[in-house]
Motif scaffolding. Structure first.
Motif, PDB file in Angstrom:
ATOM      1  N   MET A 133       0.857  -1.190   0.000  1.00  0.00           N
ATOM      2  CA  MET A 133       0.000   0.000   0.000  1.00  0.00           C
ATOM      3  C   MET A 133       0.888   1.233   0.000  1.00  0.00           C
ATOM      4  O   MET A 133       1.542   1.531   0.998  1.00  0.00           O
ATOM      5  N   LEU A 134       0.922   1.943  -1.120  1.00  0.00           N
ATOM      6  CA  LEU A 134       1.646   3.207  -1.219  1.00  0.00           C
ATOM      7  C   LEU A 134       0.645   4.332  -0.991  1.00  0.00           C
ATOM      8  O   LEU A 134      -0.324   4.464  -1.750  1.00  0.00           O
ATOM      9  N   ILE A 135       0.862   5.130   0.042  1.00  0.00           N
ATOM     10  CA  ILE A 135      -0.126   6.116   0.471  1.00  0.00           C
ATOM     11  C   ILE A 135       0.512   7.496   0.538  1.00  0.00           C
ATOM     12  O   ILE A 135       1.639   7.659   1.033  1.00  0.00           O
ATOM     13  N   ARG A 136      -0.218   8.483   0.059  1.00  0.00           N
ATOM     14  CA  ARG A 136       0.231   9.871   0.162  1.00  0.00           C
ATOM     15  C   ARG A 136       0.146  10.295   1.635  1.00  0.00           C
ATOM     16  O   ARG A 136      -0.896  10.162   2.270  1.00  0.00           O
ATOM     17  N   LYS A 137       1.218  10.812   2.196  1.00  0.00           N
ATOM     18  CA  LYS A 137       1.253  11.110   3.631  1.00  0.00           C
ATOM     19  C   LYS A 137       0.219  12.165   4.018  1.00  0.00           C
ATOM     20  O   LYS A 137      -0.381  12.087   5.101  1.00  0.00           O
ATOM     21  N   THR A 138      -0.006  13.159   3.165  1.00  0.00           N
ATOM     22  CA  THR A 138      -1.001  14.178   3.497  1.00  0.00           C
ATOM     23  C   THR A 138      -2.401  13.588   3.578  1.00  0.00           C
ATOM     24  O   THR A 138      -3.230  14.040   4.372  1.00  0.00           O
ATOM     25  N   VAL A 139      -2.661  12.570   2.777  1.00  0.00           N
ATOM     26  CA  VAL A 139      -3.954  11.890   2.836  1.00  0.00           C
ATOM     27  C   VAL A 139      -4.050  11.081   4.125  1.00  0.00           C
ATOM     28  O   VAL A 139      -5.096  11.078   4.799  1.00  0.00           O
ATOM     29  N   LEU A 140      -2.972  10.426   4.492  1.00  0.00           N
ATOM     30  CA  LEU A 140      -2.959   9.658   5.734  1.00  0.00           C
ATOM     31  C   LEU A 140      -3.150  10.573   6.938  1.00  0.00           C
ATOM     32  O   LEU A 140      -3.859  10.230   7.893  1.00  0.00           O
ATOM     33  N   ASP A 141      -2.555  11.757   6.886  1.00  0.00           N
ATOM     34  CA  ASP A 141      -2.751  12.724   7.966  1.00  0.00           C
ATOM     35  C   ASP A 141      -4.216  13.130   8.074  1.00  0.00           C
ATOM     36  O   ASP A 141      -4.717  13.409   9.170  1.00  0.00           O
ATOM     37  N   LYS A 142      -4.908  13.156   6.939  1.00  0.00           N
ATOM     38  CA  LYS A 142      -6.309  13.554   6.920  1.00  0.00           C
ATOM     39  C   LYS A 142      -7.237  12.441   7.403  1.00  0.00           C
ATOM     40  O   LYS A 142      -8.156  12.688   8.188  1.00  0.00           O
ATOM     41  N   VAL A 143      -7.007  11.219   6.953  1.00  0.00           N
ATOM     42  CA  VAL A 143      -7.950  10.127   7.254  1.00  0.00           C
ATOM     43  C   VAL A 143      -7.604   9.388   8.537  1.00  0.00           C
ATOM     44  O   VAL A 143      -8.440   8.659   9.085  1.00  0.00           O
ATOM     45  N   GLY A 144      -6.382   9.556   9.033  1.00  0.00           N
ATOM     46  CA  GLY A 144      -5.976   8.886  10.257  1.00  0.00           C
ATOM     47  C   GLY A 144      -5.181   7.622  10.008  1.00  0.00           C
ATOM     48  O   GLY A 144      -5.100   7.121   8.876  1.00  0.00           O
ATOM     49  N   LEU A 145      -4.608   7.089  11.066  1.00  0.00           N
ATOM     50  CA  LEU A 145      -3.774   5.892  10.977  1.00  0.00           C
ATOM     51  C   LEU A 145      -4.639   4.639  10.889  1.00  0.00           C
ATOM     52  O   LEU A 145      -5.864   4.707  10.794  1.00  0.00           O
ATOM     53  N   LEU A 146      -3.996   3.488  10.903  1.00  0.00           N
ATOM     54  CA  LEU A 146      -4.717   2.230  10.855  1.00  0.00           C
ATOM     55  C   LEU A 146      -5.570   2.060  12.113  1.00  0.00           C
ATOM     56  O   LEU A 146      -5.159   2.441  13.214  1.00  0.00           O
ATOM     57  N   ASP A 147      -6.737   1.493  11.954  1.00  0.00           N
ATOM     58  CA  ASP A 147      -7.632   1.224  13.073  1.00  0.00           C
ATOM     59  C   ASP A 147      -7.088   0.012  13.832  1.00  0.00           C
ATOM     60  O   ASP A 147      -7.060  -1.103  13.298  1.00  0.00           O
ATOM     61  N   GLU A 148      -6.670   0.230  15.069  1.00  0.00           N
ATOM     62  CA  GLU A 148      -5.999  -0.823  15.817  1.00  0.00           C
ATOM     63  C   GLU A 148      -6.938  -1.897  16.336  1.00  0.00           C
ATOM     64  O   GLU A 148      -6.486  -2.889  16.926  1.00  0.00           O
ATOM     65  N   ARG A 149      -8.236  -1.757  16.095  1.00  0.00           N
ATOM     66  CA  ARG A 149      -9.152  -2.861  16.398  1.00  0.00           C
ATOM     67  C   ARG A 149      -8.931  -4.030  15.456  1.00  0.00           C
ATOM     68  O   ARG A 149      -9.280  -5.165  15.771  1.00  0.00           O
ATOM     69  N   PHE A 150      -8.358  -3.760  14.297  1.00  0.00           N
ATOM     70  CA  PHE A 150      -8.015  -4.822  13.348  1.00  0.00           C
ATOM     71  C   PHE A 150      -6.632  -5.350  13.728  1.00  0.00           C
ATOM     72  O   PHE A 150      -5.617  -4.762  13.379  1.00  0.00           O
ATOM     73  N   PHE A 151      -6.589  -6.470  14.433  1.00  0.00           N
ATOM     74  CA  PHE A 151      -5.313  -7.032  14.871  1.00  0.00           C
ATOM     75  C   PHE A 151      -4.531  -7.576  13.683  1.00  0.00           C
ATOM     76  O   PHE A 151      -3.329  -7.359  13.553  1.00  0.00           O
ATOM     77  N   MET A 152      -5.216  -8.288  12.817  1.00  0.00           N
ATOM     78  CA  MET A 152      -4.632  -8.851  11.610  1.00  0.00           C
ATOM     79  C   MET A 152      -5.763  -9.100  10.616  1.00  0.00           C
ATOM     80  O   MET A 152      -6.761  -9.718  10.967  1.00  0.00           O
ATOM     81  N   TYR A 153      -5.638  -8.592   9.402  1.00  0.00           N
ATOM     82  CA  TYR A 153      -6.646  -8.636   8.343  1.00  0.00           C
ATOM     83  C   TYR A 153      -7.698  -7.528   8.533  1.00  0.00           C
ATOM     84  O   TYR A 153      -8.051  -7.179   9.654  1.00  0.00           O
ATOM     85  N   GLY A 154      -8.149  -7.007   7.407  1.00  0.00           N
ATOM     86  CA  GLY A 154      -9.222  -6.026   7.398  1.00  0.00           C
ATOM     87  C   GLY A 154      -8.771  -4.588   7.504  1.00  0.00           C
ATOM     88  O   GLY A 154      -9.499  -3.680   7.110  1.00  0.00           O
ATOM     89  N   GLU A 155      -7.565  -4.366   8.024  1.00  0.00           N
ATOM     90  CA  GLU A 155      -7.086  -2.998   8.179  1.00  0.00           C
ATOM     91  C   GLU A 155      -6.886  -2.323   6.833  1.00  0.00           C
ATOM     92  O   GLU A 155      -7.077  -1.112   6.689  1.00  0.00           O
ATOM     93  N   ASP A 156      -6.531  -3.098   5.802  1.00  0.00           N
ATOM     94  CA  ASP A 156      -6.345  -2.526   4.475  1.00  0.00           C
ATOM     95  C   ASP A 156      -7.683  -2.122   3.863  1.00  0.00           C
ATOM     96  O   ASP A 156      -7.786  -1.095   3.184  1.00  0.00           O
ATOM     97  N   ILE A 157      -8.726  -2.911   4.099  1.00  0.00           N
ATOM     98  CA  ILE A 157     -10.063  -2.566   3.610  1.00  0.00           C
ATOM     99  C   ILE A 157     -10.536  -1.276   4.271  1.00  0.00           C
ATOM    100  O   ILE A 157     -11.026  -0.352   3.614  1.00  0.00           O
ATOM    101  N   ASP A 158     -10.373  -1.214   5.585  1.00  0.00           N
ATOM    102  CA  ASP A 158     -10.815  -0.043   6.336  1.00  0.00           C
ATOM    103  C   ASP A 158     -10.090   1.215   5.885  1.00  0.00           C
ATOM    104  O   ASP A 158     -10.709   2.254   5.639  1.00  0.00           O
ATOM    105  N   LEU A 159      -8.760   1.160   5.759  1.00  0.00           N
ATOM    106  CA  LEU A 159      -7.998   2.332   5.356  1.00  0.00           C
ATOM    107  C   LEU A 159      -8.319   2.721   3.915  1.00  0.00           C
ATOM    108  O   LEU A 159      -8.489   3.912   3.604  1.00  0.00           O
ATOM    109  N   SER A 160      -8.437   1.740   3.030  1.00  0.00           N
ATOM    110  CA  SER A 160      -8.792   2.028   1.641  1.00  0.00           C
ATOM    111  C   SER A 160     -10.139   2.728   1.563  1.00  0.00           C
ATOM    112  O   SER A 160     -10.339   3.671   0.774  1.00  0.00           O
ATOM    113  N   TYR A 161     -11.078   2.263   2.364  1.00  0.00           N
ATOM    114  CA  TYR A 161     -12.423   2.845   2.371  1.00  0.00           C
ATOM    115  C   TYR A 161     -12.395   4.285   2.864  1.00  0.00           C
ATOM    116  O   TYR A 161     -13.040   5.176   2.303  1.00  0.00           O
TER     117      TYR A 161
END
Length: 274
Positions: free
Chosen positions: A179-207
């Motif tokens: 996953m190559l992400i623009r840092k300014t976009v990441l600053d806007k949408v937030g970091l990975l949701d830590e409720r996702f221990f393994m799997y699903g975090e990519d779906i959530d961040l992409s969404y």
């Protein structure tokens, strides 16, 4: 700095060494930094990193804190214009970083980008491009009915099969393997949701990237090798509980609450492939 590269490792010493060697070669000529977050490996991964890759910024955890939290530890320190989250069971092609960074520079509305992934036998991995797992999509996937409409944008969104392997096009979901992400976009949408221990975090961040008004792209003009299946056995209890637990978290977050942003509200009429 142009690029921050982040790998999360858990007992993948040999694969991690391959991944780091390929990234060092691919990043030659790019101002970059590399983070490895080690989740308390017991296979001597840490001494390997310290001995072979002294340039790596190593974060050592005393326990396995999960994929999302470990990535977030490095993301809070990253200083690159772009951030690459990449799995340790990958080999990056020599031209991958140059080409993908160039594409992102040329497309300012691109919030995130994934690439064509192949396995160790050279076979294309369909999860290189995916759709949001709404209940409708999940029903057609689990029932097998998607096979009746292999190129349908309505019935077969799980792997975005209407996009060909060698097309570059807008997609819903990027794979956490790359996953190559623009840092300014990441600053806007937030970091990975830590409720996702393994799997699903990519779906959530992409969404969340798409909800913020930016686009995700599947980029086909380069590739990585992904040694799929080396991280977790697909029929193990750990895999089953992690994967389906992640799908439940996503559904509860976006699909089952009337106040939540709805996955169905994202417009799926994409422009022609690039």
């Amino acid at each position: 700095m142009k690029l921050s590269i982040i790998l999360v490792n858990y007992n993948r010493r040999d694969l991690l060494s391959q991944a780091l060697s390929s990234l060092v070669n691919a990043a030659a000529g790019v101002e970059h930094e590399i983070f490895v977050v080690d989740n308390a490996s017991i296979d001597f991964s840490v001494p390997m990193i310290e001995g072979r890759y002294p340039q790596v910024k190593l974060i050592q955890n005393q326990k396995n804190v999960g994929f999302s939290k470990a990535n977030n530890q490095a993301l809070k320190l990253a200083s690159g214009e772009y951030v690459l989250l990449i799995n340790p069971d990958t080999i990056t092609n020599d031209d991958t970083l140059i080409k993908t960074l160039g594409f992102m520079d040329e497309h300012p509305q691109a919030g995130g980008l994934g690439v064509r992934m192949i396995n160790s036998q050279g076979q294309f991995l369909p999860e290189s491009k995916r759709g949001i797992p709404t209940p409708w999509i999940a029903f057609f996937r689990m029932s097998g009915l998607y096979k009746l409409f292999p190129k349908s944008r309505m019935y077969n969104r799980y792997h975005a099969d209407w996009v060909e392997e060698f097309e570059t096009a807008e997609v819903d979901v990027l794979s956490a393997a790359f996953m190559l992400i623009r840092k300014t976009v990441l600053d806007k949408v937030g970091l990975l949701d830590e409720r996702f221990f393994m799997y699903g975090e990519d779906i959530d961040l992409s969404y969340r990237i798409r909800l913020s008004g930016f686009k995700n792209y599947y980029y086909s003009k380069t590739y990585i090798i992904h040694f799929k299946g080396h991280s977790t056995k697909k029929l193990s209890w750990t895999y089953l509980t992690s994967f389906y637990g992640a799908m439940f978290i996503f559904a509860a977050k976006y699909l089952f609450r009337s106040s939540a942003p709805q996955a169905k509200n994202i417009q799926h009429q994409y422009p022609p492939s690039i």
